[in-house]
Motif scaffolding. Sequence first.
Motif, short mmCIF file in Angstrom:
data_model
loop_
_atom_site.label_atom_id
_atom_site.label_comp_id
_atom_site.label_asym_id
_atom_site.label_seq_id
_atom_site.Cartn_x
_atom_site.Cartn_y
_atom_site.Cartn_z
N HIS A 178 1.00 -1.07 0.03
CA HIS A 178 0.17 -0.17 -0.11
C HIS A 178 0.72 1.19 0.13
N SER A 179 2.12 1.02 0.45
CA SER A 179 3.16 2.38 0.42
C SER A 179 4.03 2.18 -0.62
N ASP A 180 5.39 1.70 0.00
CA ASP A 180 6.27 1.95 -0.88
C ASP A 180 6.22 1.10 -2.06
N PHE A 181 5.33 0.13 -2.15
CA PHE A 181 5.32 -0.84 -3.30
C PHE A 181 3.88 -0.93 -3.96
N ALA A 182 3.48 0.22 -3.98
CA ALA A 182 2.17 0.50 -4.64
C ALA A 182 2.14 0.35 -6.07
N PHE A 183 3.47 0.69 -6.79
CA PHE A 183 3.65 0.63 -8.19
C PHE A 183 3.55 -1.01 -8.59
N LEU A 236 10.82 8.32 -9.90
CA LEU A 236 11.50 7.23 -10.95
C LEU A 236 12.31 6.44 -10.10
N VAL A 237 12.80 7.07 -8.78
CA VAL A 237 13.45 6.06 -8.01
C VAL A 237 12.57 4.96 -7.36
N ASN A 238 11.10 5.33 -6.92
CA ASN A 238 10.22 4.59 -6.34
C ASN A 238 10.01 3.32 -7.55
N MET A 239 9.86 3.67 -8.67
CA MET A 239 9.32 2.74 -9.85
C MET A 239 10.63 1.86 -9.97
N ALA A 240 12.07 2.39 -10.07
CA ALA A 240 13.25 1.55 -10.22
C ALA A 240 13.33 0.87 -9.24
N MET A 241 13.26 1.04 -8.26
CA MET A 241 13.42 0.15 -6.94
C MET A 241 12.53 -1.00 -7.08
N THR A 242 11.49 -0.86 -7.29
CA THR A 242 10.50 -1.97 -7.37
C THR A 242 10.45 -3.07 -8.48
N GLY A 253 13.35 3.52 1.28
CA GLY A 253 12.22 3.73 1.66
C GLY A 253 11.78 4.91 1.13
N MET A 254 10.98 5.07 -0.03
CA MET A 254 10.51 6.16 -0.74
C MET A 254 9.33 5.95 -1.51
N PRO A 255 8.28 6.54 -1.25
CA PRO A 255 6.91 6.62 -1.85
C PRO A 255 6.77 7.15 -3.15
N LEU A 256 5.80 6.62 -3.97
CA LEU A 256 5.38 7.05 -5.32
C LEU A 256 4.59 8.39 -4.99
N PRO A 257 5.02 9.51 -5.52
CA PRO A 257 4.26 10.79 -5.30
C PRO A 257 2.74 10.44 -5.79
N PHE A 258 1.87 10.91 -5.02
CA PHE A 258 0.18 10.93 -5.19
C PHE A 258 -0.32 9.53 -5.20
N VAL A 259 0.61 8.34 -5.25
CA VAL A 259 0.14 6.95 -5.49
C VAL A 259 0.14 6.27 -4.23
N SER A 260 1.45 6.40 -3.46
CA SER A 260 1.33 5.62 -2.43
C SER A 260 0.72 6.15 -1.24
N TYR A 261 0.31 5.05 -0.44
CA TYR A 261 -0.18 5.80 0.85
C TYR A 261 0.85 6.25 1.75
N GLY A 262 0.29 7.22 2.33
CA GLY A 262 1.03 8.03 3.41
C GLY A 262 0.55 9.37 3.61
N GLY A 263 0.14 9.80 4.70
CA GLY A 263 -0.29 11.28 5.02
C GLY A 263 0.73 12.22 4.59
N SER A 264 1.92 12.14 5.28
CA SER A 264 2.82 13.13 5.18
C SER A 264 3.30 13.27 3.69
N SER A 265 3.61 12.01 3.06
CA SER A 265 4.04 12.32 1.63
C SER A 265 2.82 12.79 0.81
N LEU A 266 1.60 12.47 0.87
CA LEU A 266 0.59 12.99 0.07
C LEU A 266 0.53 14.47 0.49
N LEU A 267 0.54 15.01 1.55
CA LEU A 267 0.25 16.25 2.09
C LEU A 267 1.30 17.19 1.29
N THR A 268 2.77 16.68 1.50
CA THR A 268 3.85 17.29 0.92
C THR A 268 3.77 17.42 -0.57
#
Lengths: 378, 752
Positions: free
Chosen positions: A265-270, A324-330, A338-353
Motif C-alpha cells: 500500500h505504500s512504497d510498493f504500490a507501483f 522514478l526512484v520508487n518505480m526503479a527500485m520496485t 524507503g521512498m513513496p511514489l508521489p500521489f500514489v503511495s499511501y502516506g499522509g505526510s507524503s501526500l500532504l507534501t
Amino acid sequence: MMERELTLGDRFKRADWLLLGLGLALSGVGLVTVHLAGVGQTPPYGWMQVRWTVIGLAACLLVLAVPYRRVVDLRYPLYGLGLLLLVLVLFVGSGKSAGRWIELAGFRLQPSEVMKLLLVVTLAGALRYEQGMDRQRRVGLPLLLTVAPVLLVMAQPDLGTAMLFPPLLLAVLYAAGARGRPLVIMGLLGLLGLLALWFVPGLLHGYQRTRFEAWLRQGDDDPVLLRSYGLHLHQSKTVVGSGPVLGNGTGEEAEEAVRLLPERHSDFAFPVFCNAFGLAGVSVLLLLYLAFLGLMLRTALRVREPSGRLLAVGATALFAVQALVNMAMTLGLLPIVGMPLPFVSYGGSSLLTSFLALGLVLNVGAERAVEFGRSDFD
Amino acid sequence: MGFRRRLLLLFLLAVGAAALIWLRVAQLQVLEAGRWRRAAERAREQTALLEPRRGAIVDAAGRALVQDEPVLQLALVPREWRSRDRLRCEACGLVHFLEPGKRRPRRCRCKAGADQLVPLGAGDLGPLEEQLGFPVGRIAAIAAERQSAIDALVAAEARRLSEEDGEDFLTEDRLELFREQKEQLPIPLLTDVPEAAVRLVELDEQGVTRGLLLRHAHRRTAGAVGGSLARVLGQSRPPESPEDLRRLQELFPEGDIDGRTLMGVAGLERRYDEVLRGRSGRERRARDDQGAFSVVVESEPPTAGRRLRLSARLEDNDLAQRALVSLPDLAAGYAPRTRPSGALVAMDAVSGEILALAELPELLPEDLGQGARRTALRVWPLCDREAAAWVPARRVPGPPLAEAERERVLAEATGFERLLLPWRLQPSVLEAMDRAPEGLDLDAWRASLSLPAGAVLSRVSQMAVEPGSTLKPFIGLAMLEAGLGLPIEGEFACSGAHGKPGCHPHGPVDFEGALCQSCNQYFAYSLRNFRTHWPAFRTRVAAFLDRLGFGHLSGSDLDGENRGRWLRAAEWGLDETPTIHPEAGQNVAIGQGEVLATPLQMVRAVAALANGGRLVTPHLGRSLEAPDGRVETLSFPSTDLGWDAGHLARVREGLRRVVYDPFGTAYKSFPWGTIPGRVHGKTGTAQVGRSFKPFNPESSGDITHQWFIGWLEREGHSPLAFAVVYHARQEKAAGLTAARTAGAFLSAWCAR
C-alpha cells in the motif's frame, strides 16, 4: 511601478488547472491502487488515502491562496523548523524499522517528507539573486543547507530519503545557471560520499549494506540473502511480471496476486498498479507523470520571477526523482530504499507534501511576471 | 546555455528514465512472463507433506513387533513461545496463556467476565495439566533449557563460520537464520494427547496458542517383544542433526521429508529404513479468505511403508531366551558385580534365516528412563550402530600403561571391564557416553555403554571374542583342504606333557578323535615339531578361514555388525616376512590370541559344515509386504566353498563324536538323549585370564568365553545351525555350560 497584489479570485482564475487536474488524476490512480492493495489489511488504507487526498487538496488550495513569495521570504524560519523536527524525531520518533514519525494529536508526521519541500523553498530563496559567474563560487551555502538535513535524515536512519536531497540541490543549481565544473565537483563529492558510506565501517547499518548487496546479487540463491532481503524484491518482481499486459483489473484475481507483497500500500504500490493495469496502464501512468512534470517545467518557463522559477524546478525535481526512484527500485533497477511514489503511495505526510508542492507551483504559475530579476538566467 | 535548454535537458532526462522503466516492465511482463507467473503460482499455493505410516515389523507368524499408530502430538515451538502468565477461569476452568504485550482477555470463552480470570502460579495445575498428565508450568523451563542449548549451537556455528569462511557482512544474518531455524523446530512435549485435552489446548480467541503446536503424528509403538529382539529391531526417530537430514536427503532427493519424518537410526529400523518409510503424500493448498493455506486444491495420499516380516517367531525366540537364562548355576560362574552375559543364535543352515536370537543381559528400555518418565518411556536406544566400533580392539593405538598404573586399573576394574584392552576406553566410547539420547538418564546410559557388561551391545552380532576350540574344526578342515599332512598320519599320541594349561593327556588320537576330545596339542603344539607346516599354515590355512568369513562382515541385515579379527594377508606375511610369530600362530590354531569372532560369524561358519560347504548370509528379514498385498521375498547371497566331500565327512564325524562319543567333550553335559535328531557340535573355552599370558600377552582379566556351536539334523527339516556363548568366570568349563544351554534349547525346539 509595482503591480497590484493578486486577489484570491485572480489566483484561482490564473492557476494552471490542467496541472491540478493531472495531480488529481495521479491521486485517483493512487486511490484505486491503495484500495486494491489494502484489501484484507487493517487499518483500511483505501479510506485513509481518501481522507488524506481531501486534506491534501485542501492544503493545496490553501497554499494557492497565499502568495508564494511570502513563503519564500519565510524560508529560513521554515527551514529551521524543519531541522528542529528532524532533530526532534531522533529522540521521540516512532516507526517499524526506523524512528521516522512524530506522533502529534493522533496524526503521524514524517518530518523528512516535509523537509524535502522546505529545502526546495529554501534553495529557491537562497539562489534567486545569484547570477553569472558568482554562482559558481557561491555554492557553499546551498551545499550546507542540503548537507544538514541529509545528515539528520541518515541518522534516523532513512538513507533513501537522505539520498533524495542532493539531486534536488543539483537540479536547482543547474536551473539557476551553475556551470559544469561545480556541478561535476559536487557530483564527485557525492560519489565519494557513497563510497565512504560503503567502506567506512559504522556509517551504514548492516541491513542497509545487505539490501544493497541483495540488489547487486539478484537471482543469487544464497538462502540468507533471499530470505532476508532478496525476497521483498523477488516478490515485487513476481507481482509485476505475473500481471498480463492489459492487467488483471481490480478484482479478486489482482487482490490474490498482490496479497503476498509486503508494504504494497505504500512504497510498493507501483507493482500493485503494474499487476492490475499491466504494461498498458504503466504506459498511461508514465505519460501522466511526464505530462505533469512537463507542465511544471512550463510553469517555470513562463514565470519571470527567479525564486518562482527555481521553486517550480525544485518541485519538479522532487516529484521526478521520487517517482522514478520508487518505480526503479520496485523493478530491481535500483536498491530498495524507503521512498513513496508521489500521489500514489499511501502516506499522509507524503501526500500532504505532494499537494503542498503542487499548490506552490500552481501559486507560482498564477503569479506570472510579477517581478523581474536584473537579467535573465543565462 | 539558456534556461529553456536547461529545463529541456532536465525533462529529457526524466523521459529517458521513464523509458527505461517502461522497458523494464515490458521485460518482466512480456519477455519473462512465464517465469514470473510460475513464481506467482508457487507463492499462492503451499504444498504440505502428508506423513506416511511407517511399515510395521512383524515376526514370522505375523505378530506385530513394532508398528505406527496415529496420534496427536503436542509440541513446543521455542521461537514462538515466550514466558507467559496464565489465567484460570474460575467458571469453566479454562487456562488462558497471555501473550506478552497483549491485553488480558475481557472474557472467557464461557462468557465469564474478566473478574473471574485469576492468575495461576508457576506450580499450580489447571484442568489442562490434569488432562495431559503434564505440568504445563514446566514448559517455560523446557523452553529456557532449549534456548540455552540453541545459544550454544549458535555460538558453535559462529565459530565454524569464522573458521571456515571468514566473516562477511552476511555473517550476522546467517547466524540469525541459523538460530531461527533451530527455534522453529518443534520440541515434542507429549505424544498421544487425549481428545479432551485438545479442547483445552486451544486457548485464545482465534483457537490457537502461539508456541504450542498440536499436530498429527505417528507413534512408533512396540508390541510384546522381548529384550533380545528389541535390541536388534533398533530405533527410529525424527531427524535431530544436520547429519540426519543429509542422510535423509540422500535417500530422498525429492525432498519429501520434514521434521516429523521418522528415520531409522539403528538396528533393523535403519537397515530397512528405505522400505519401511514409505512415500510421503502431498497436498497442494491455496489460501482461504483469511489468507491461511486451508483450501485443498490437489491431494496425493501418502503410501505406507512396506511391512517387514522376520524369519524368527516370537515364541521361538522366547524359548531361546529362556534356555539362555534358566541354567541354575549360571550366576555362580560370573565375576562379582557383573551381570551374566552371553548369546544364543539359531539359523537355518541352508537359507541363512535366523530363527532365534537371544542375548544376555536383556535390554529393558524403561530402565534407561528418567525420573517420572521411566515407566512411560517408549524409546528403543538399542543396538547402536556405532556399538561395534566401541568394542575395544585388541590393539588400541597409544603407548601401553605403565605397570603400576595397569595394576591399579586392574584392581579397580570388575569382571568384564577387565577385558577392556589395553585398559583404556576408546575416545568414541567416551564421546558416546556424554551423548545420552533425549529423555534418557545419563548415568543409566553410561552404564549401558560400559562394555561389555552394558546392555546396549548386541552379543550376537557386535561382540567379538576368541572362539577357542570351536575354531578347531575349521582349522582341521583347512589343513585337510590345504593338503597338509596331519601331525601324524593316522594316529597322534598326545602326552599332555607340554605343561601348558588346557593340555590334557588324551593318549593316541586320530583326526576325528582330536576333534572329539578337543586336543590342543594335535592342532597347535604339534606345529612346533612340524616347522615345514608353518608356511602352508600361514598361507593356505589362513586364506581358508578368511574365505569362510572370519575377519569380515557377514553381510547380515543385523545393523552395526562387528567384523571380528582375523590376521590380514600382510600379517601372515603372504608376500614377505610374516609379522606374526609361529607360536602366536599356534595360539590362533586353537582359537585364541589374534582371532576374534562373533556368534553370528560362528553360526555362519558351522552352517557351512552342516549344509555341505555353502557359505550363507545370515539374515533376520524374510520378506517385504506391500500395502496392496504384494510380497517380495528377500534374497541374500551364498557361496559354494567347493570343499572336498571326504574332508568334510571327517570333520562332521569328529563333531558327531563330540556329542555322542563317551570321550566327547560335550557327551556328559549335552542332553543328547532328549533330542529327536542328530546333533553335531563343538565345545570351546577361550581362556583369556592372566595365567594365559604366554599365549595371550595382552589379556588382563580372568574371564573365559564358553562356546558351543553345531547343528541339529532332523528328518524333513533343514539343518538348524546354532552357536551359544557365555562370557563367564569359570576357566576350565570347556564349554559345558554352553553345551547344556544348547541342549536345553534344542530339546525345547524339537518339542514345540
